[in-house]
Motif scaffolding. Structure first.
Motif, short mmCIF file in Angstrom:
data_model
loop_
_atom_site.label_atom_id
_atom_site.label_comp_id
_atom_site.label_asym_id
_atom_site.label_seq_id
_atom_site.Cartn_x
_atom_site.Cartn_y
_atom_site.Cartn_z
N ASN A 157 5.37 1.59 -6.36
CA ASN A 157 4.26 0.67 -6.17
C ASN A 157 4.04 0.55 -4.66
O ASN A 157 4.99 0.27 -3.92
CB ASN A 157 4.61 -0.69 -6.76
CG ASN A 157 3.58 -1.74 -6.46
OD1 ASN A 157 3.61 -2.33 -5.38
ND2 ASN A 157 2.68 -1.99 -7.39
N PRO A 158 2.83 0.81 -4.16
CA PRO A 158 2.64 0.86 -2.70
C PRO A 158 3.15 -0.37 -1.96
O PRO A 158 3.84 -0.25 -0.94
CB PRO A 158 1.12 1.02 -2.55
CG PRO A 158 0.70 1.73 -3.79
CD PRO A 158 1.59 1.18 -4.87
N ASP A 159 2.84 -1.58 -2.46
CA ASP A 159 3.30 -2.79 -1.78
C ASP A 159 4.83 -2.87 -1.80
O ASP A 159 5.46 -3.16 -0.78
CB ASP A 159 2.72 -4.04 -2.47
CG ASP A 159 1.26 -4.26 -2.12
OD1 ASP A 159 0.82 -3.73 -1.07
OD2 ASP A 159 0.56 -4.92 -2.90
N ASP A 169 6.44 0.04 0.40
CA ASP A 169 6.27 -0.05 1.85
C ASP A 169 6.81 -1.34 2.44
O ASP A 169 7.29 -1.35 3.58
CB ASP A 169 4.79 0.09 2.20
CG ASP A 169 4.21 1.45 1.79
OD1 ASP A 169 5.01 2.41 1.68
OD2 ASP A 169 3.00 1.54 1.58
N ASN A 170 6.77 -2.44 1.69
CA ASN A 170 7.11 -3.75 2.26
C ASN A 170 8.45 -4.32 1.79
O ASN A 170 9.05 -5.12 2.50
CB ASN A 170 6.00 -4.76 1.94
CG ASN A 170 4.65 -4.32 2.48
OD1 ASN A 170 4.57 -3.78 3.58
ND2 ASN A 170 3.60 -4.54 1.71
N SER A 184 -8.79 7.41 -7.02
CA SER A 184 -8.12 6.76 -8.13
C SER A 184 -7.97 7.73 -9.30
O SER A 184 -8.62 8.78 -9.35
CB SER A 184 -8.92 5.54 -8.58
OG SER A 184 -10.16 5.95 -9.14
N ARG A 238 1.05 8.15 -3.59
CA ARG A 238 0.30 7.03 -4.13
C ARG A 238 0.07 6.02 -3.01
O ARG A 238 1.01 5.62 -2.31
CB ARG A 238 1.05 6.37 -5.27
CG ARG A 238 0.26 5.29 -5.98
CD ARG A 238 1.07 4.67 -7.09
NE ARG A 238 0.34 3.58 -7.72
CZ ARG A 238 0.87 2.75 -8.60
NH1 ARG A 238 2.13 2.89 -8.97
NH2 ARG A 238 0.15 1.79 -9.14
N THR A 239 -1.18 5.58 -2.84
CA THR A 239 -1.54 4.60 -1.83
C THR A 239 -2.32 3.47 -2.49
O THR A 239 -2.55 3.49 -3.70
CB THR A 239 -2.40 5.24 -0.72
OG1 THR A 239 -3.66 5.65 -1.28
CG2 THR A 239 -1.70 6.47 -0.13
N ARG A 240 -2.74 2.52 -1.68
CA ARG A 240 -3.48 1.37 -2.23
C ARG A 240 -4.75 1.81 -2.94
O ARG A 240 -5.15 1.23 -3.93
CB ARG A 240 -3.83 0.39 -1.11
CG ARG A 240 -2.67 -0.48 -0.67
CD ARG A 240 -3.11 -1.41 0.47
NE ARG A 240 -2.05 -2.32 0.85
CZ ARG A 240 -1.86 -3.50 0.30
NH1 ARG A 240 -2.67 -3.92 -0.65
NH2 ARG A 240 -0.87 -4.29 0.70
N GLY A 241 -5.42 2.83 -2.43
CA GLY A 241 -6.69 3.24 -3.02
C GLY A 241 -6.58 4.28 -4.09
O GLY A 241 -7.60 4.70 -4.65
N TRP A 266 -4.65 8.06 -4.91
CA TRP A 266 -3.75 9.17 -4.62
C TRP A 266 -4.31 10.02 -3.48
O TRP A 266 -5.51 10.24 -3.41
CB TRP A 266 -3.56 10.05 -5.85
CG TRP A 266 -3.04 9.32 -7.04
CD1 TRP A 266 -3.77 8.66 -7.98
CD2 TRP A 266 -1.66 9.15 -7.40
NE1 TRP A 266 -2.94 8.09 -8.92
CE2 TRP A 266 -1.64 8.38 -8.59
CE3 TRP A 266 -0.45 9.56 -6.86
CZ2 TRP A 266 -0.46 8.03 -9.23
CZ3 TRP A 266 0.73 9.22 -7.49
CH2 TRP A 266 0.72 8.46 -8.67
#
Length: 718
Positions: free
Chosen positions: A146-148, A151-152, A398, A428-431, A433
């Motif tokens: 999951n990107p969030d 990364d965080n 997407s 995979r990114t927020r927007g 792939w």
């Protein structure tokens, strides 16, 4: 403190502490098994990586909870080394997570979970982790990318992890029966762990090949493999002729099965139907599938835990995700495609009771269902390359935006993207792939070997149903258990506990239940996204004046009752021909039922139109003509179509709309007739798969003047 520097006295002291934690967890008389202690010792004292391949009920969770308590208390720490950070458990299903949180609390261990069902708690939980207030964090493998989260949360979590636990570790291996590409992301997690961070991988279902694959991915791992015998289970197989006999057998014998248990089915439709039938026969049961709302699944789990219901009727969605030690039985309506998967599912029963009954009721349709799920495997190389070519490094797309570009259903497309992500070809990114630009090779040879292994497992499962040797020994040999010997309990070792007889009353009720005709065809309200990228100007909501009404079909291809007859009639290899008398009668019954009740059609049809069919033109035209004759309705003919596809299912909605958006046209004489009608048109087809044929054919009828369109088909796919 090095491994050599830890004295035997210090190891004994750690063991005494471990025994004390176990007593808090499992009761005052609990004692560690020798292999449990070997795993805890390796994790806590030697800070090693361990793979436990042990039967269900052996106590794998006790190992990681005891190890967590010791590590958090600073047991066997080097001088000046602070207590370990929280244990991170990667666990596949929410139900299992809920069980683990409750079990941890019994040992005084504070456990939290981060998953898709508690997004609003993520910030609070992350703060608790930083404050040292969380001992165990359970996450799903999907969270790892999951990107969030990736990364965080993940970098700090990996750096501070005191123990990493990989539950159901067979999912790491694509040789395993339940490979999940998200598990492969554990390589990144492992690479980010500080030195001396212990790792525990656990599974009850890994043969020698899977064990070696998982151990290789862990690195230098201690492998603890125990006997896989389950001395409480009595295995049996009963060959029954039809689905009605299987339901009737359940109705006759459910009360005879001890305690409460699980009835597994191969499809969602079968789970839903079986639960409904058993309730109609007076049994307290609940269905449990991936299509049931999470709150309803939780309620069903709790009802079974509290023995308020006799059984959960479940698909494999429950396979790894439920912990009730006193389950008294497991019945399978249809065989899983792998003896290893079967061993795992039956292993849910008999963990804290002396005897548990395990009964397999194989079905003639099992192999067809296996073939369907096998068709969802990793796509051919040309489709993979098409996706890679569509992606760029700086403009995310997407999954929905990719659908018009590649002919794959969404679930299969997402699975492929996950594998490519693990392989480093996409990210995979927020927007959505993006492409990484890294070289990627389609591993044809490995995919072929995995497919061959799957086929071999299916054949072995067929052999299990027919074998005359001990069934438990058979399953243990499938898992490469070197200690496999006859159990002395199953229906081939001793007198069977059950026979195949069913009562006339139950069989009549089952036949009547499965003989009911009629399922809904839900109308679509929105066009697929991204159609402009392939030159089709359809987007957003379908205008009300172009929509079709809710429709009906005789049944689903996956139905236990009508399914086999419908598959033989409208399946991809079914020959064209007239409508059989029993199905023609069923269609009439569907129409009668549609005319009455709370969900009746808004207005009686005023005419009949057939959809042009390249697979079964005689069948569709004959069906439409029969309906027109019986209903005394004008037959307006067949809607013209320029589509010359093979009639097989398209990969996704966008591809289906792309193929059909301009394929249908209304002949002038049909348009003239439509203008004179005051009621809706009955639009007749053989099979509804994606549903877009009805939508787009109906759209042309509406634009030509039809007051409404009521879809009617023999079958619905799925």
């Amino acid at each position: 403190m090095t491994q050599e520097a830890v004295s035997e006295a210090e190891r004994a002291a750690v063991r005494e502490c471990a025994e004390e934690v176990l007593r808090r967890l499992a009761g005052e008389h609990a004692v560690l098994r020798e292999d449990q202690w070997r795993a805890i010792e390796a994790l806590v004292v030697d800070r090693r990586r361990v793979l436990c391949v042990q039967r269900t009920g052996w106590g794998k969770s006790a190992v990681y909870f005891v190890a967590t308590a010791l590590l958090r208390d600073g047991a066997a720490a080097e001088p000046g080394e602070p207590p370990a950070g929280p244990t991170v458990i990667v666990s596949p299903l929410l139900a299992l997570m809920r069980n683990q949180v409750e079990a941890a609390a019994r040992a005084g261990i504070r456990a939290r979970t981060i998953n898709s069902a508690n997004l609003d708690e993520w910030g609070e939980i992350t703060a608790e982790i930083r404050a040292g207030a969380v001992d165990v964090l359970l996450i799903s493998p999907e969270r790892l990318n999951n990107p969030d989260f990736r990364d965080n949360v993940l970098p700090g979590l990996a750096a501070g992890t005191g123990l990493l636990v990989v539950d159901e570790a067979h999912c790491v291996s694509d040789w395993g029966h339940d490979f999940r590409p998200d598990y492969r992301r554990l390589r990144t997690f492992l690479a980010g762990l500080p030195s001396r961070t212990p790792v525990l991988a656990t599974t009850a279902t890994a043969n020698a090949r899977v064990t070696a694959d998982v151990a290789d991915q862990l690195g230098d791992a201690l492998v603890l493999r125990g006997t896989l015998d389950r001395d409480s289970l009595r295995l049996a197989v009963l060959e029954l002729p039809h689905a009605a006999h299987r339901l009737a057998w359940l109705a006759d014998h459910l009360d005879r099965l001890p305690g409460s248990g699980i009835v597994y089915t191969l499809t969602v439709a079968a789970a839903t139907e079986t639960a409904e039938f058993l309730r109609s026969r007076g049994f307290a049961v609940a269905s449990y599938t991936g299509q049931v709302e999470d709150a309803d699944r939780r309620a069903a789990e709790q009802d079974l835990l509290d023995n308020k219901i006799k059984a959960l009727v479940a698909t494999s969605a429950l396979g790894m995700g439920f912990d009730k030690p006193d389950l008294g039985f497991v019945v399978h309506l249809g065989a899983p495609p792998s003896p290893i998967a079967y061993y795992q599912q039956v292993g849910r029963a008999g963990r804290a009771v002396e005897h548990a009954e395990v009964v397999l009721l194989p079905g003639q349709e099992d192999t067809a269902i296996w073939r369907y799920f096998a068709s969802l495997a990793f796509p051919p190389e040309e489709q993979v390359r098409a996706v890679l070519a569509a992606l760029s490094p700086d403009r995310p797309l997407s999954t929905q935006a990719l659908e018009p570009i590649v002919d794959l259903r969404r679930a299969r497309l997402e699975l492929m993207l996950k594998v490519l992500d693990v392989d480093g070809a996409v990210r995979r990114t927020r927007g959505g792939w993006t492409a990484t630009g890294e070289p990627w090779t389609y591993d044809t040879a490995r995919l072929r070997r995995v497919a061959e292994a799957r086929n071999a497992e299916q054949q072995t499962m067929l052999e299990y149903a027919r074998t005359t040797v001990c069934r438990m020994e058979f399953l243990r040999r499938c898992l490469d258990d070197p200690e496999a010997t006859p159990c002395g309990r199953c229906d081939t070792c001793t007198a069977p506990q059950f026979d195949a007889k069913v009562s006339p009353g139950s069989l009549a009720a089952a036949n009547a239940f499965l003989g009911r005709a009629g399922v809904d065809i839900a109308p679509k309200k929105l066009w697929p996204t991204g159609m402009a990228t392939v030159g089709v100007g359809l987007k957003g909501k379908i205008p009300p004046a172009e929509q079709i009404l809710p429709g009906r079909a005789v049944g689903r291809l996956s139905d236990q009752g009508w399914g086999s007859k419908l598959r033989a009639l409208v399946g991809p290899e079914a020959p064209d021909g007239p409508v059989p008398a029993d199905l023609a009668a069923a269609v009439v019954e569907v129409l009668k039922g549609w005319a009455h009740g709370d969900d009746a059609w808004p207005q009686r049809p005023a005419a009949v139109v057939a959809v042009s069919s390249h697979r079964h033109p005689e069948l569709v035209a004959g069906l439409a003509g029969h309906i027109a004759t019986v209903g005394r309705l004008p037959m307006l003919g067949t809607l013209s179509s320029t589509h010359r596809g093979d009639g097989g299912p398209r990969g996704n909605s966008a591809q289906r709309v792309l193929a059909l958006h301009d394929a249908f046209s209304v002949p002038p004489e049909m348009a003239e007739a439509l203008a004179g009608l005051s009621g809706p048109v009955l639009l007749v087809d053989d099979l509804v798969e994606s549903g877009w044929t009805m939508v787009l054919a109906g759209r042309e009828l509406r634009r030509a003047g039809a007051a409404g369109v009521l879809p009617l088909a023999l079958a619905v796919a799925g």
